[in-house]
Design a protein around this motif. Structure first.
Motif, PDB file in Angstrom:
ATOM      1  N   VAL A 150      -2.766  -1.746   5.092  1.00 28.10           N
ATOM      2  CA  VAL A 150      -2.140  -1.902   3.677  1.00 28.10           C
ATOM      3  C   VAL A 150      -3.156  -2.188   3.238  1.00 28.10           C
ATOM      4  O   VAL A 150      -3.683  -3.382   3.269  1.00 28.10           O
ATOM      5  CB  VAL A 150      -0.921  -2.488   3.727  1.00 28.10           C
ATOM      6  N   PRO A 151      -3.332  -1.466   2.419  1.00 24.27           N
ATOM      7  CA  PRO A 151      -4.938  -1.859   1.220  1.00 24.27           C
ATOM      8  C   PRO A 151      -5.119  -2.650   0.438  1.00 24.27           C
ATOM      9  O   PRO A 151      -3.391  -2.498  -0.151  1.00 24.27           O
ATOM     10  CB  PRO A 151      -5.709  -0.928   0.865  1.00 24.27           C
ATOM     11  N   GLY A 232       0.026  -7.741  -3.482  1.00 25.72           N
ATOM     12  CA  GLY A 232      -1.059  -6.596  -3.413  1.00 25.72           C
ATOM     13  C   GLY A 232      -2.000  -7.314  -2.331  1.00 25.72           C
ATOM     14  O   GLY A 232      -3.612  -7.631  -3.414  1.00 25.72           O
ATOM     15  N   LEU A 233      -1.830  -8.180  -1.231  1.00 29.99           N
ATOM     16  CA  LEU A 233      -2.797  -8.635  -0.151  1.00 29.99           C
ATOM     17  C   LEU A 233      -2.909  -7.018   0.648  1.00 29.99           C
ATOM     18  O   LEU A 233      -1.968  -6.277   1.104  1.00 29.99           O
ATOM     19  CB  LEU A 233      -2.051  -9.176   0.762  1.00 29.99           C
ATOM     20  N   GLU A 234      -3.499  -7.636   1.016  1.00 28.44           N
ATOM     21  CA  GLU A 234      -3.825  -6.513   2.355  1.00 28.44           C
ATOM     22  C   GLU A 234      -3.933  -6.747   3.454  1.00 28.44           C
ATOM     23  O   GLU A 234      -4.394  -8.489   3.380  1.00 28.44           O
ATOM     24  CB  GLU A 234      -6.032  -5.881   2.546  1.00 28.44           C
ATOM     25  N   THR A 235      -3.287  -6.168   4.335  1.00 31.85           N
ATOM     26  CA  THR A 235      -2.323  -6.546   5.777  1.00 31.85           C
ATOM     27  C   THR A 235      -2.193  -5.208   6.549  1.00 31.85           C
ATOM     28  O   THR A 235      -2.837  -4.160   6.135  1.00 31.85           O
ATOM     29  CB  THR A 235      -0.575  -6.754   5.199  1.00 31.85           C
ATOM     30  N   THR A 236      -2.197  -5.307   8.045  1.00 31.23           N
ATOM     31  CA  THR A 236      -1.849  -5.064   8.961  1.00 31.23           C
ATOM     32  C   THR A 236      -0.380  -4.704   9.171  1.00 31.23           C
ATOM     33  O   THR A 236       0.486  -5.735   9.282  1.00 31.23           O
ATOM     34  CB  THR A 236      -2.093  -5.691  10.019  1.00 31.23           C
ATOM     35  N   ALA A 237      -0.111  -3.812   9.088  1.00 31.05           N
ATOM     36  CA  ALA A 237       1.743  -2.862   9.794  1.00 31.05           C
ATOM     37  C   ALA A 237       1.923  -2.186  10.815  1.00 31.05           C
ATOM     38  O   ALA A 237       0.901  -1.483  11.036  1.00 31.05           O
ATOM     39  CB  ALA A 237       2.029  -2.522   8.261  1.00 31.05           C
ATOM     40  N   ALA A 238       2.986  -2.553  10.896  1.00 34.69           N
ATOM     41  CA  ALA A 238       3.196  -0.957  12.045  1.00 34.69           C
ATOM     42  C   ALA A 238       4.322  -0.594  11.460  1.00 34.69           C
ATOM     43  O   ALA A 238       5.251  -1.136  11.372  1.00 34.69           O
ATOM     44  CB  ALA A 238       3.791  -2.364  13.245  1.00 34.69           C
ATOM     45  N   LEU A 239       4.759  -0.195  11.918  1.00 28.22           N
ATOM     46  CA  LEU A 239       5.903   1.231  11.647  1.00 28.22           C
ATOM     47  C   LEU A 239       6.766   1.625  13.227  1.00 28.22           C
ATOM     48  O   LEU A 239       6.374   2.018  14.494  1.00 28.22           O
ATOM     49  CB  LEU A 239       5.833   2.669  11.061  1.00 28.22           C
TER      50      LEU A 239
END
Length: 354
Positions: A150-151, A232-239
């Motif tokens: 997520v940018p 509003g932070l960049e993060t890694t996400a799993a669906l």
């Protein structure tokens, strides 16, 4: 536990001011006590006097919330500070969060004065900010579990392909506080999915309390999925989208539900064609059982485990048996049943609609 209606109340810290209670938590919004003489302004005119609160997240926080009509001011991180991603109830974090919000508001006001009153902020409202960037994952099916980035100040988008009508647990997990919307392709109305699954549900299905996720009935088709990060932070996400095993409970027809070591919980599915009120009455097969119901109201996950002595004396059952009144929307409503202390248990579940 404070159960007052949302509104302005004397500050619980004893400060000479009032603080806004949103119905669940103390917020970071304060104002001085109203003067003794009668004036035209007060708690009932708060939103008119402070229009920037109209689109604010009024839940307590350990840091500033970005309001769409503000120009965010830079805030320095506290060296060595650690803690939950959002307010977890600690007094120290609550006080720090309140101070940061006040500093941010002062900084924005100072900016406006320096620019000669030409601040970009529009207290009367305005369009939501456009994400600065977007990353897109290929379409995925329930058997997959894609992970993406997520940018910052942007969104992660993808398409969920459902090939078989059914019930599914849909959600996401992230290193930060992610939000998820799922919308049938070709439409504009997203399905009801909570921003936070809450502690009780996270303990049952995994993830953290601030991760989105809940059960949905999905007809076969394509669904547009959008993930953003609250701050509003960049993060890694799993669906995730997993087929669900549910127990259908028909109003007026009691059913015995068994909880086992393998399942641990039972997902009750209530279906109605019209908007209606309903009562879910759960009674343990023995008095030592202590059940709990977890359910979705709007976009908030709530749990209840006791009906209390008064209700038990009035309609029967143990005071530790859960009992809840729900407003059912047309379609499917999911309620999660668990036993708080034992791995196996039998409960009788009845639903009365009307």
């Amino acid at each position: 536990m404070l159960t007052k209606e949302p509104g302005w109340y004397p500050d619980p810290q004893g400060l000479p001011q009032v603080r806004l209670w949103d119905g669940d938590d103390w917020t970071d919004y304060t104002q001085p006590f109203a003067p003794l003489e009668e004036v035209a302004h007060g708690p009932t005119t708060a939103l008119d006097d402070y229009p920037y609160l109209a689109d604010a997240d009024l839940r307590a926080t350990q840091g500033p919330r970005t309001v769409s009509t503000w120009t965010p001011a830079p805030v320095l991180a506290t060296p060595g500070a650690t803690g939950p991603r959002r307010s977890g109830g600690g007094l120290v974090w609550w006080l720090v969060g309140a101070g940061v919000v006040v500093i941010a508001i002062i900084a924005v006001a100072a900016n406006a004065l320096i620019d000669g009153g030409s601040s970009n902020a529009d207290p009367g409202g305005g369009a939501d900010p456009v994400p600065s960037s977007t990353s897109t994952l290929p379409p995925f099916a329930p058997a997959d579990a894609p992970t993406g980035t997520v940018p910052a100040d942007g969104a992660l988008t993808t398409v969920l392909e459902i090939t078989t009508d059914g019930d599914y647990f849909v959600g996401a997990t992230g290193d930060e506080d992610v939000e998820m919307t799922i919308t049938p392709s070709g439409t504009t109305e997203p399905l009801a999915l909570p921003d936070d699954r809450g502690n009780a549900l996270a303990a049952l299905v995994g993830g953290t309390w601030s991760d989105p996720g809940y059960w949905l009935t999905l007809p076969a088709g394509s669904y547009d999925v959008v993930l953003t990060e609250r701050d509003g932070l960049e993060t890694t996400a799993a669906l995730v989208a997993e087929p669900a095993t549910v127990v259908e409970v028909v109003p007026g027809t009691p059913v015995d539900v068994e909880l086992t070591d393998d399942a641990g919980i039972a997902v009750l599915k209530l279906t109605t064609d019209v908007e209606a009120g309903a009562v879910v009455d759960v009674r343990g097969a023995s008095e030592e059982l202590d059940g709990q119901l977890t359910y979705l109201t709007g976009t908030r996950v709530t749990s209840i485990d006791d009906r209390g002595q008064t209700v038990a004396e009035t309609i029967g059952g143990s005071e530790y048996d859960p009992y809840v009144e729900l407003d059912l929307a047309p379609g499917s409503t999911f309620v999660v049943l668990e036993e708080l202390y034992l791995s196996t248990a039998t409960f009788n579940v009845s639903v009365t609609q009307g």
